[in-house]
Design an enzyme around this catalytic site. Structure first.
Site, PDB file in Angstrom:
ATOM      1  N   SER A  63      34.831  13.254 -27.672  1.00 20.18           N
ATOM      2  CA  SER A  63      36.144  13.826 -26.985  1.00 20.18           C
ATOM      3  C   SER A  63      37.519  12.945 -27.203  1.00 20.18           C
ATOM      4  O   SER A  63      38.376  13.320 -26.640  1.00 20.18           O
ATOM      5  CB  SER A  63      35.852  14.199 -25.598  1.00 20.18           C
ATOM      6  N   LYS A  66      40.007  14.463 -29.016  1.00 19.90           N
ATOM      7  CA  LYS A  66      40.913  15.555 -28.694  1.00 19.90           C
ATOM      8  C   LYS A  66      42.394  14.796 -28.671  1.00 19.90           C
ATOM      9  O   LYS A  66      43.267  15.981 -28.773  1.00 19.90           O
ATOM     10  CB  LYS A  66      40.456  16.106 -27.424  1.00 19.90           C
ATOM     11  N   TYR A 188      36.039  22.100 -35.047  1.00 16.11           N
ATOM     12  CA  TYR A 188      35.941  21.341 -33.568  1.00 16.11           C
ATOM     13  C   TYR A 188      34.386  20.403 -33.661  1.00 16.11           C
ATOM     14  O   TYR A 188      34.696  19.080 -33.367  1.00 16.11           O
ATOM     15  CB  TYR A 188      35.700  22.378 -32.470  1.00 16.11           C
ATOM     16  N   TYR A 240      37.330  13.562 -17.782  1.00 16.70           N
ATOM     17  CA  TYR A 240      36.655  14.641 -17.051  1.00 16.70           C
ATOM     18  C   TYR A 240      37.124  15.056 -15.723  1.00 16.70           C
ATOM     19  O   TYR A 240      38.251  15.014 -15.460  1.00 16.70           O
ATOM     20  CB  TYR A 240      34.992  14.274 -17.259  1.00 16.70           C
ATOM     21  N   VAL A 258      31.745  11.675 -24.685  1.00 14.04           N
ATOM     22  CA  VAL A 258      30.387  11.528 -24.357  1.00 14.04           C
ATOM     23  C   VAL A 258      29.511  10.710 -25.084  1.00 14.04           C
ATOM     24  O   VAL A 258      28.357  10.331 -25.003  1.00 14.04           O
ATOM     25  CB  VAL A 258      29.411  13.063 -24.265  1.00 14.04           C
TER      26      VAL A 258
HETATM   27  N1  GLU Z   1      31.301  17.482 -28.759  1.00 16.87           N
HETATM   28  C1  GLU Z   1      31.400  17.720 -27.377  1.00 16.87           C
HETATM   29  C2  GLU Z   1      31.110  18.762 -26.939  1.00 16.87           C
HETATM   30  O1  GLU Z   1      31.813  19.739 -27.288  1.00 16.87           O
HETATM   31  C3  GLU Z   1      32.516  16.541 -26.734  1.00 16.87           C
HETATM   32  C4  GLU Z   1      31.827  16.304 -25.343  1.00 16.87           C
HETATM   33  C5  GLU Z   1      32.877  15.044 -24.868  1.00 16.87           C
HETATM   34  O2  GLU Z   1      33.018  14.214 -25.570  1.00 16.87           O
HETATM   35  O3  GLU Z   1      33.581  15.330 -23.737  1.00 16.87           O
HETATM   36  O4  GLU Z   1      30.289  19.133 -25.842  1.00 16.87           O
END
Ligand code: GLU
Length: 304
Positions: A63, A66, A188, A240, A258
């Site tokens: 993430s 992002k 994604y 988060y 994650v």
């Molecule tokens: N590719 C992971 C998902 O979509 C990213 C989650 C993350 O790193 O927060 O679950």
């Protein structure tokens, strides 16, 4: 500032810490990583670079990516991006569906999965060769021409991506996804499967500490106001449903993933990236967060 001494002290403190947390396993490829990896890289405006541990080893940035997709979407569309996604913390897990139903398919922010899927939809719509163009964008802002998607990780995410598929379908039902669902998900999953090291992440995040300009070349990627806003979103939504705790303990805008990576910045002072795959119950790297808490405590440099 005596950064070498401070990093040495952080390293010593971490070695004494009991190893808590678990490596993410809901994406099976991520479960293969050694839980004992640890890297830290600090990139300062005035004093250069300092690092220790596995700071040059590439890992799945998940993430953290992002932030890069949001940067590119803002570069392409400016504030229009925010017509389809909010800027408030969600207070829910990153892959939660709950708020979306009540809020008509408009994600709370671009740094949770639903929001990042809307950003992915925007990029798929506006880029000619979406995955390639996005990869080239990350290569450009990082200055690293060999950054890659890890295809096995992308496939693993696809194989187990039921929740992300649910999120994108739900948003499509509200009219907040324009493109083809499979294409948006494919973009994604690849974006999340980018691999970078702490050194590369810290160098890239200097962009956000440097008012939107690539550190070194000074090429403008975002303007000052866009950078201010993006940093505010990172502070409020980058960790988060632990963004409050992160502000409280660390006090820097940033983003975690994650894969166990965290990148954070102090505008005008430094950027920093840490990697330790063992995650706490909220999904943030347990030791990574502690390392950053020690950094801002010992330097006195948080944004507060
Ligand atoms: N590719 C992971 C998902 O979509 C990213 C989650 C993350 O790193 O927060 O679950």
């Amino acid at each position: 500032m005596d950064y070498p001494k401070i990093l040495e002290e952080i390293k010593e403190s971490l070695a004494l810490e009991p190893k808590t947390g678990t490596v993410a396993s809901y994406i099976p490829e991520l479960a293969k990583i050694s839980p004992n990896k640890f890297g830290m890289h600090l990139c300062c405006f005035e004093q250069g670079n300092f690092a220790f541990g596995d700071s040059r080893e590439r890992f799945s940035i998940q993430s953290v990516s992002k932030v890069f997709s949001l940067t590119l979407a803002i570069q392409l569309l400016g504030n229009k991006v925010l017509e389809r996604v909010g800027i408030e913390p969600s207070g829910d897990p990153f892959n939660s569906l709950i708020l979306l139903e009540n809020e008509n398919g408009i994600p709370r922010n671009p740094l949770i999965n639903s929001g990042a899927l809307v950003i992915a939809d925007i990029l798929v719509e506006h880029l000619e060769r979406p995955k390639e163009d996005f990869l080239n964008f990350v290569r450009k802002i990082s200055g690293q021409s060999d950054i890659q998607f890890n295809k096995q990780v992308a496939q693993s995410e696809k194989d187990w991506g039921y929740r992300n598929a649910a999120l994108v379908n739900l948003m499509k039902s509200f009219g907040n996804i324009n493109g083809d669902i499979e294409e948006v998900l494919d973009f994604y999953f690849h974006q999340c499967a980018l691999e970078m090291s702490c050194e590369e992440l810290a160098n890239t995040f200097m962009l956000y500490a440097n008012h939107g300009k690539i550190f070194g070349t000074e090429e403008e990627i975002l303007n000052t106001s866009q950078t201010k806003r993006l940093n505010a979103v990172m502070l409020a939504c980058g960790f988060y449903d632990e963004a409050g705790e992160f502000s409280f303990k660390v006090g820097l805008p940033g983003k975690s993933g994650v894969g166990g990576g965290i990148a954070a910045i102090h505008p005008g002072n430094f950027s920093v990236a840490v990697w330790s795959p063992q995650l706490n119950e909220k999904g943030n790297s347990a030791l990574g967060m502690l390392a950053l808490e020690l950094l801002t405590t010992k330097t006195g440099l948080s944004i507060f």
